[in-house]
Design a protein around this motif. Sequence first.
Motif, PDB file in Angstrom:
ATOM      1  N   ALA A 177       0.829  -1.202   0.000  1.00 58.48           N
ATOM      2  CA  ALA A 177       0.000   0.000   0.000  1.00 58.48           C
ATOM      3  C   ALA A 177       0.865   1.254   0.000  1.00 58.48           C
ATOM      4  O   ALA A 177       1.930   1.301   0.604  1.00 58.48           O
ATOM      5  N   GLU A 178       0.373   2.266  -0.681  1.00 58.47           N
ATOM      6  CA  GLU A 178       1.037   3.570  -0.653  1.00 58.47           C
ATOM      7  C   GLU A 178       0.763   4.243   0.695  1.00 58.47           C
ATOM      8  O   GLU A 178      -0.326   4.113   1.265  1.00 58.47           O
ATOM      9  N   PRO A 179       1.744   4.978   1.226  1.00 58.95           N
ATOM     10  CA  PRO A 179       1.538   5.617   2.529  1.00 58.95           C
ATOM     11  C   PRO A 179       0.465   6.700   2.514  1.00 58.95           C
ATOM     12  O   PRO A 179       0.013   7.144   3.571  1.00 58.95           O
ATOM     13  N   THR A 180       0.066   7.127   1.321  1.00 56.65           N
ATOM     14  CA  THR A 180      -0.979   8.143   1.198  1.00 56.65           C
ATOM     15  C   THR A 180      -2.391   7.545   1.174  1.00 56.65           C
ATOM     16  O   THR A 180      -3.369   8.294   1.128  1.00 56.65           O
ATOM     17  N   GLU A 181      -2.499   6.212   1.196  1.00 53.71           N
ATOM     18  CA  GLU A 181      -3.815   5.574   1.213  1.00 53.71           C
ATOM     19  C   GLU A 181      -4.408   5.662   2.617  1.00 53.71           C
ATOM     20  O   GLU A 181      -3.748   5.318   3.597  1.00 53.71           O
ATOM     21  N   LYS A 182      -5.649   6.075   2.682  1.00 51.88           N
ATOM     22  CA  LYS A 182      -6.303   6.143   3.986  1.00 51.88           C
ATOM     23  C   LYS A 182      -6.593   4.748   4.512  1.00 51.88           C
ATOM     24  O   LYS A 182      -6.350   4.456   5.690  1.00 51.88           O
ATOM     25  N   HIS A 183      -7.116   3.884   3.659  1.00 54.73           N
ATOM     26  CA  HIS A 183      -7.476   2.519   4.053  1.00 54.73           C
ATOM     27  C   HIS A 183      -6.555   1.546   3.324  1.00 54.73           C
ATOM     28  O   HIS A 183      -6.845   1.126   2.203  1.00 54.73           O
ATOM     29  N   PRO A 184      -5.436   1.164   3.929  1.00 56.51           N
ATOM     30  CA  PRO A 184      -4.430   0.392   3.204  1.00 56.51           C
ATOM     31  C   PRO A 184      -4.691  -1.107   3.141  1.00 56.51           C
ATOM     32  O   PRO A 184      -3.998  -1.812   2.402  1.00 56.51           O
ATOM     33  N   ILE A 185      -5.651  -1.616   3.919  1.00 59.99           N
ATOM     34  CA  ILE A 185      -5.895  -3.055   3.955  1.00 59.99           C
ATOM     35  C   ILE A 185      -7.060  -3.391   3.037  1.00 59.99           C
ATOM     36  O   ILE A 185      -8.178  -2.880   3.222  1.00 59.99           O
ATOM     37  N   LYS A 186      -6.788  -4.245   2.051  1.00 60.25           N
ATOM     38  CA  LYS A 186      -7.820  -4.692   1.112  1.00 60.25           C
ATOM     39  C   LYS A 186      -8.267  -6.098   1.485  1.00 60.25           C
ATOM     40  O   LYS A 186      -7.446  -6.989   1.695  1.00 60.25           O
ATOM     41  N   LEU A 187      -9.570  -6.300   1.554  1.00 58.66           N
ATOM     42  CA  LEU A 187     -10.131  -7.603   1.885  1.00 58.66           C
ATOM     43  C   LEU A 187     -10.210  -8.484   0.644  1.00 58.66           C
ATOM     44  O   LEU A 187     -10.000  -8.031  -0.486  1.00 58.66           O
ATOM     45  N   ALA A 188     -10.514  -9.760   0.856  1.00 58.06           N
ATOM     46  CA  ALA A 188     -10.510 -10.720  -0.248  1.00 58.06           C
ATOM     47  C   ALA A 188     -11.508 -10.363  -1.339  1.00 58.06           C
ATOM     48  O   ALA A 188     -11.294 -10.662  -2.520  1.00 58.06           O
ATOM     49  N   ASP A 189     -12.611  -9.685  -0.959  1.00 58.49           N
ATOM     50  CA  ASP A 189     -13.623  -9.332  -1.950  1.00 58.49           C
ATOM     51  C   ASP A 189     -13.329  -8.005  -2.653  1.00 58.49           C
ATOM     52  O   ASP A 189     -14.141  -7.508  -3.431  1.00 58.49           O
ATOM     53  N   GLY A 190     -12.167  -7.423  -2.353  1.00 54.73           N
ATOM     54  CA  GLY A 190     -11.779  -6.179  -3.005  1.00 54.73           C
ATOM     55  C   GLY A 190     -12.169  -4.931  -2.260  1.00 54.73           C
ATOM     56  O   GLY A 190     -11.717  -3.836  -2.621  1.00 54.73           O
ATOM     57  N   THR A 191     -12.966  -5.044  -1.196  1.00 53.79           N
ATOM     58  CA  THR A 191     -13.335  -3.875  -0.407  1.00 53.79           C
ATOM     59  C   THR A 191     -12.219  -3.547   0.581  1.00 53.79           C
ATOM     60  O   THR A 191     -11.338  -4.366   0.851  1.00 53.79           O
ATOM     61  N   VAL A 192     -12.283  -2.338   1.132  1.00 57.54           N
ATOM     62  CA  VAL A 192     -11.261  -1.938   2.102  1.00 57.54           C
ATOM     63  C   VAL A 192     -11.727  -2.267   3.508  1.00 57.54           C
ATOM     64  O   VAL A 192     -12.925  -2.381   3.781  1.00 57.54           O
ATOM     65  N   HIS A 193     -10.761  -2.414   4.404  1.00 53.20           N
ATOM     66  CA  HIS A 193     -11.064  -2.578   5.818  1.00 53.20           C
ATOM     67  C   HIS A 193     -11.136  -1.190   6.443  1.00 53.20           C
ATOM     68  O   HIS A 193     -10.114  -0.556   6.696  1.00 53.20           O
ATOM     69  N   ALA A 194     -12.363  -0.719   6.684  1.00 55.28           N
ATOM     70  CA  ALA A 194     -12.568   0.657   7.143  1.00 55.28           C
ATOM     71  C   ALA A 194     -12.026   0.902   8.540  1.00 55.28           C
ATOM     72  O   ALA A 194     -11.814   2.047   8.929  1.00 55.28           O
ATOM     73  N   GLY A 195     -11.796  -0.168   9.286  1.00 54.83           N
ATOM     74  CA  GLY A 195     -11.354  -0.007  10.658  1.00 54.83           C
ATOM     75  C   GLY A 195      -9.865   0.156  10.843  1.00 54.83           C
ATOM     76  O   GLY A 195      -9.404   0.244  11.980  1.00 54.83           O
ATOM     77  N   SER A 196      -9.099   0.199   9.759  1.00 54.56           N
ATOM     78  CA  SER A 196      -7.662   0.433   9.852  1.00 54.56           C
ATOM     79  C   SER A 196      -7.261   1.524   8.876  1.00 54.56           C
ATOM     80  O   SER A 196      -7.679   1.502   7.715  1.00 54.56           O
ATOM     81  N   VAL A 197      -6.466   2.469   9.356  1.00 46.61           N
ATOM     82  CA  VAL A 197      -6.073   3.606   8.515  1.00 46.61           C
ATOM     83  C   VAL A 197      -4.586   3.905   8.690  1.00 46.61           C
ATOM     84  O   VAL A 197      -4.012   3.699   9.762  1.00 46.61           O
ATOM     85  N   PHE A 198      -3.972   4.364   7.599  1.00 48.74           N
ATOM     86  CA  PHE A 198      -2.670   5.001   7.716  1.00 48.74           C
ATOM     87  C   PHE A 198      -2.912   6.394   8.286  1.00 48.74           C
ATOM     88  O   PHE A 198      -3.659   7.199   7.720  1.00 48.74           O
ATOM     89  N   LEU A 199      -2.281   6.710   9.403  1.00 52.42           N
ATOM     90  CA  LEU A 199      -2.596   7.939  10.118  1.00 52.42           C
ATOM     91  C   LEU A 199      -2.267   9.196   9.332  1.00 52.42           C
ATOM     92  O   LEU A 199      -2.982  10.196   9.409  1.00 52.42           O
ATOM     93  N   ALA A 200      -1.175   9.159   8.578  1.00 47.63           N
ATOM     94  CA  ALA A 200      -0.784  10.353   7.829  1.00 47.63           C
ATOM     95  C   ALA A 200      -1.849  10.735   6.812  1.00 47.63           C
ATOM     96  O   ALA A 200      -1.995  11.919   6.477  1.00 47.63           O
ATOM     97  N   ALA A 201      -2.579   9.750   6.320  1.00 50.27           N
ATOM     98  CA  ALA A 201      -3.639  10.018   5.342  1.00 50.27           C
ATOM     99  C   ALA A 201      -4.979  10.301   6.005  1.00 50.27           C
ATOM    100  O   ALA A 201      -5.830  10.991   5.427  1.00 50.27           O
ATOM    101  N   ALA A 202      -5.179   9.780   7.207  1.00 45.91           N
ATOM    102  CA  ALA A 202      -6.490   9.885   7.858  1.00 45.91           C
ATOM    103  C   ALA A 202      -6.629  11.108   8.743  1.00 45.91           C
ATOM    104  O   ALA A 202      -7.745  11.517   9.066  1.00 45.91           O
ATOM    105  N   ILE A 203      -5.503  11.698   9.163  1.00 43.69           N
ATOM    106  CA  ILE A 203      -5.553  12.782  10.150  1.00 43.69           C
ATOM    107  C   ILE A 203      -5.042  14.084   9.553  1.00 43.69           C
ATOM    108  O   ILE A 203      -3.956  14.124   8.970  1.00 43.69           O
ATOM    109  N   ASP A 204      -5.841  15.107   9.686  1.00 46.12           N
ATOM    110  CA  ASP A 204      -5.447  16.463   9.296  1.00 46.12           C
ATOM    111  C   ASP A 204      -5.635  17.353  10.529  1.00 46.12           C
ATOM    112  O   ASP A 204      -6.695  17.932  10.737  1.00 46.12           O
TER     113      ASP A 204
END
Length: 227
Positions: A11-38
């Motif tokens: 995952a790129e460090p600029t991605e807010k949701h870096p974990i992709k699930l098997a069905d292609g959706t993102v795991h909303a409960g995990s975030v890269f902080l640099a992308a999620a926090i302003d």
Amino acid sequence: MPKMPDTPVFAEPTEKHPIKLADGTVHAGSVFLAAAIDHPRIEAGAYSYASAHTPPDDWAAHLAPYLYPASPEKLRIGKFCQIADGVTFITSSANHRYDGISSFPFAIFGGGEMAGRPSMPDGSQAKDTVIGNDCWIGQGARIMPGAQLGHGVIVGAGAVVSGTVPSYSIVAGNPGQVRRVRFTPEDVQQLLQTAWWDWPIEKILAHEAEICGGDVGALARAAVGPF
């Protein structure tokens, strides 16, 4: 069988949701902080992530609820940190004045400007909270105002941590105490010199085995070798 890529997809460090699930959706409960926090008082290094069973709308307020845009202190988080569900950074702005007789914050209930009121801390004792690189902070831990965690620190679930925690140590309990150091002093010094978290991500992935293994010498050799 398809050929495996030479370099793992990461995952790129600029991605807010870096974990992709098997069905292609993102795991909303995990975030890269640099992308999620302003937030003007929070600094988060590349690839540091936080997780929550119930994803908050505001990750900054979720992690550091007492850190305000006008606060005098900062929360500084290094690279490749792992922050579990329920972790709270209780920063200096949570403090009441407690050097006198009463700690009651009369000023916040009267409206108008609070700065300079006798019941408010003057900010001179506010200290940044600093988390080193590659720290793992366990579920429900509380990091107290001005805590300074070195690199590679592991914080046990539910710990209440204050003060300075040496690099590559494990701290647990309430009050948090260093239970053991993960490596010898000589190995710790060598690990700090490798500073693998500052390598290009391609080199990090190429040496994943050394970084996640227990052979400090192998990692030190990787630090000076090609990748």
